[in-house]
Design a protein around this motif. Sequence first.
Motif, PDB file in Angstrom:
ATOM      1  N   LEU A  22       0.820  -1.213   0.000  1.00 49.83           N
ATOM      2  CA  LEU A  22       0.000   0.000   0.000  1.00 49.83           C
ATOM      3  C   LEU A  22       0.849   1.256   0.000  1.00 49.83           C
ATOM      4  CD1 LEU A  22      -2.850  -0.945   2.476  1.00 49.83           C
ATOM      5  CD2 LEU A  22      -2.941  -0.837  -0.005  1.00 49.83           C
ATOM      6  N   LEU A  23       2.152   1.083   0.063  1.00 47.99           N
ATOM      7  CA  LEU A  23       3.036   2.243   0.126  1.00 47.99           C
ATOM      8  C   LEU A  23       2.918   3.148  -1.112  1.00 47.99           C
ATOM      9  CD1 LEU A  23       5.100   3.677   1.865  1.00 47.99           C
ATOM     10  CD2 LEU A  23       6.878   2.370   0.701  1.00 47.99           C
ATOM     11  N   PRO A  24       2.938   2.623  -2.330  1.00 45.89           N
ATOM     12  CA  PRO A  24       2.779   3.530  -3.495  1.00 45.89           C
ATOM     13  C   PRO A  24       1.425   4.245  -3.505  1.00 45.89           C
ATOM     14  CG  PRO A  24       3.636   1.418  -4.212  1.00 45.89           C
ATOM     15  CD  PRO A  24       3.256   1.269  -2.769  1.00 45.89           C
ATOM     16  N   PHE A  25       0.367   3.529  -3.090  1.00 47.23           N
ATOM     17  CA  PHE A  25      -0.960   4.142  -3.043  1.00 47.23           C
ATOM     18  C   PHE A  25      -0.998   5.258  -1.999  1.00 47.23           C
ATOM     19  CE2 PHE A  25      -5.318   4.222  -1.295  1.00 47.23           C
ATOM     20  CZ  PHE A  25      -5.969   4.675  -2.433  1.00 47.23           C
ATOM     21  N   ALA A  26      -0.432   5.014  -0.846  1.00 51.29           N
ATOM     22  CA  ALA A  26      -0.391   6.035   0.206  1.00 51.29           C
ATOM     23  C   ALA A  26       0.415   7.247  -0.253  1.00 51.29           C
ATOM     24  CB  ALA A  26       0.204   5.456   1.486  1.00 51.29           C
ATOM     25  N   PHE A  27       1.507   7.008  -0.945  1.00 47.55           N
ATOM     26  CA  PHE A  27       2.311   8.110  -1.476  1.00 47.55           C
ATOM     27  C   PHE A  27       1.500   8.953  -2.462  1.00 47.55           C
ATOM     28  CE2 PHE A  27       5.218   9.817  -4.698  1.00 47.55           C
ATOM     29  CZ  PHE A  27       5.962  10.666  -3.886  1.00 47.55           C
ATOM     30  N   GLN A  28       0.729   8.303  -3.308  1.00 51.65           N
ATOM     31  CA  GLN A  28      -0.102   9.037  -4.273  1.00 51.65           C
ATOM     32  C   GLN A  28      -1.159   9.882  -3.568  1.00 51.65           C
ATOM     33  OE1 GLN A  28      -1.664   6.035  -6.861  1.00 51.65           O
ATOM     34  NE2 GLN A  28       0.212   5.920  -8.103  1.00 51.65           N
ATOM     35  N   ILE A  29      -1.783   9.324  -2.538  1.00 54.57           N
ATOM     36  CA  ILE A  29      -2.802  10.065  -1.796  1.00 54.57           C
ATOM     37  C   ILE A  29      -2.183  11.286  -1.118  1.00 54.57           C
ATOM     38  CG2 ILE A  29      -4.410   9.958   0.162  1.00 54.57           C
ATOM     39  CD1 ILE A  29      -5.391   8.485  -2.313  1.00 54.57           C
TER      40      ILE A  29
END
Length: 128
Positions: A22-29
């Motif tokens: 979920l790290l890339p998704f969290a970075f995008q958010i």
Amino acid sequence: MTSSLAIALLAAQAPAGGRSSLLPFAFQIVAIFAIFYFVMIRPQQKQRRQHEDRLRSLRKGDEIVTAGGIVGRVVHISETKGDAKVAGMDDRITIKSDESRLIVERGRIARVITPAVENAAPVAAAGK
């Protein structure tokens, strides 16, 4: 050949165990919120602060426009009781529009068209 290369690249990026991170998704958010803050929220706060500063420094002779669209010149400022150094947004301002005098609250002034010019003569003399 290219499809097998693409599959190999995707497999290399996937974490071990087949679970996605979920790290890339969290970075995008977080990046989206940062963009919204710097593009929308921060400029609006700055603009609101500047408007409130202009209203607090309102003086006799300033030409203003009310939220209702009435254009007039400040004749009298009646400050509410309290701290004399801080001008509140509920102070009553008497404006003259044509031959009428109106009383409006300081917070209902939409913009200051022309500030009163008190120090124009010394500034012009200093420039010569």
